[in-house]
Scaffold this motif. Sequence first.
Motif, PDB file in Angstrom:
ATOM      1  N   ASP A  24       0.826  -1.211   0.000  1.00  0.00           N
ATOM      2  CA  ASP A  24       0.000   0.000   0.000  1.00  0.00           C
ATOM      3  C   ASP A  24       0.859   1.260   0.000  1.00  0.00           C
ATOM      4  O   ASP A  24       1.495   1.584   1.012  1.00  0.00           O
ATOM      5  N   LEU A  26      -0.095   4.209   0.258  1.00  0.00           N
ATOM      6  CA  LEU A  26      -0.628   5.192   1.205  1.00  0.00           C
ATOM      7  C   LEU A  26       0.056   5.104   2.567  1.00  0.00           C
ATOM      8  O   LEU A  26       0.028   6.064   3.334  1.00  0.00           O
ATOM      9  N   ASN A  31      -1.609  11.203   1.809  1.00  0.00           N
ATOM     10  CA  ASN A  31      -2.142  12.323   1.022  1.00  0.00           C
ATOM     11  C   ASN A  31      -1.062  12.884   0.102  1.00  0.00           C
ATOM     12  O   ASN A  31      -0.599  14.015   0.290  1.00  0.00           O
ATOM     13  N   TRP A  38       5.883  10.018  -2.887  1.00  0.00           N
ATOM     14  CA  TRP A  38       6.171   8.578  -2.870  1.00  0.00           C
ATOM     15  C   TRP A  38       7.500   8.355  -3.563  1.00  0.00           C
ATOM     16  O   TRP A  38       7.898   9.121  -4.429  1.00  0.00           O
ATOM     17  N   GLY A  46       1.659   7.185 -10.144  1.00  0.00           N
ATOM     18  CA  GLY A  46       0.880   6.728  -9.007  1.00  0.00           C
ATOM     19  C   GLY A  46       0.202   7.870  -8.266  1.00  0.00           C
ATOM     20  O   GLY A  46      -0.981   7.798  -7.935  1.00  0.00           O
ATOM     21  N   VAL A  47       0.941   8.927  -8.007  1.00  0.00           N
ATOM     22  CA  VAL A  47       0.380  10.081  -7.299  1.00  0.00           C
ATOM     23  C   VAL A  47      -0.727  10.725  -8.127  1.00  0.00           C
ATOM     24  O   VAL A  47      -1.786  11.079  -7.593  1.00  0.00           O
ATOM     25  N   GLN A  50      -3.758   8.588  -7.762  1.00  0.00           N
ATOM     26  CA  GLN A  50      -4.301   8.702  -6.404  1.00  0.00           C
ATOM     27  C   GLN A  50      -5.045  10.012  -6.214  1.00  0.00           C
ATOM     28  O   GLN A  50      -6.105  10.051  -5.602  1.00  0.00           O
ATOM     29  N   LYS A  51      -4.497  11.096  -6.740  1.00  0.00           N
ATOM     30  CA  LYS A  51      -5.105  12.417  -6.564  1.00  0.00           C
ATOM     31  C   LYS A  51      -6.475  12.531  -7.234  1.00  0.00           C
ATOM     32  O   LYS A  51      -7.284  13.365  -6.830  1.00  0.00           O
ATOM     33  N   TYR A  55      -9.120   5.857  -8.017  1.00  0.00           N
ATOM     34  CA  TYR A  55      -8.358   4.612  -8.049  1.00  0.00           C
ATOM     35  C   TYR A  55      -7.907   4.194  -6.661  1.00  0.00           C
ATOM     36  O   TYR A  55      -7.573   5.026  -5.831  1.00  0.00           O
ATOM     37  N   SER A  56      -7.863   2.905  -6.465  1.00  0.00           N
ATOM     38  CA  SER A  56      -7.214   2.314  -5.307  1.00  0.00           C
ATOM     39  C   SER A  56      -5.972   1.619  -5.841  1.00  0.00           C
ATOM     40  O   SER A  56      -6.067   0.783  -6.751  1.00  0.00           O
ATOM     41  N   LEU A  57      -4.812   1.983  -5.319  1.00  0.00           N
ATOM     42  CA  LEU A  57      -3.549   1.466  -5.836  1.00  0.00           C
ATOM     43  C   LEU A  57      -2.900   0.517  -4.848  1.00  0.00           C
ATOM     44  O   LEU A  57      -2.827   0.813  -3.657  1.00  0.00           O
ATOM     45  N   LYS A  58      -2.395  -0.583  -5.361  1.00  0.00           N
ATOM     46  CA  LYS A  58      -1.635  -1.545  -4.571  1.00  0.00           C
ATOM     47  C   LYS A  58      -0.476  -2.028  -5.423  1.00  0.00           C
ATOM     48  O   LYS A  58      -0.501  -1.939  -6.652  1.00  0.00           O
TER      49      LYS A  58
END
Length: 130
Positions: A24, A26, A31, A38, A46-47, A50-51, A55-58
């Motif tokens: 994860d 996060l 934030n 990251w 990725g950022v 996320q912003k 999306y949920s990122l793993k």
Amino acid sequence: MLFDNTKAETAGNADWIISTSQPDPLAQNANPTTEASWTGALSAWGVALQKTGAYSLKTLPSGSTITYGTGGALDLANFDTFVLPEPNVRLSTAEKTAVMTFVQHGGGLFLISDHTASDRNNDGWDSPPS
């Protein structure tokens, strides 16, 4: 979205990850506001994802196996998209089957392949076909 890091994506001078915090991102920064939030060469991507809040990122961490339909938390069946960035290790037959089954069931597959002579772990295999 599930990003792969099981195929030596950080071998040698490679850095095909969104964050060093895996699975994860996060956990590294809940934030993120800039690509520096990251670590990883793909952190800007990725950022940005996320912003959007969409999306949920793993990340499937090193030492894991790509699977489909096993019920595990990081199983492809739990995701809409799988990102396979410049693998430095070949997928096993079972992993190829998992990826193909995922796609056949509507999953999105995003492949990243760099260039010839991108064998970062010196095993004699490049991600792009030679």
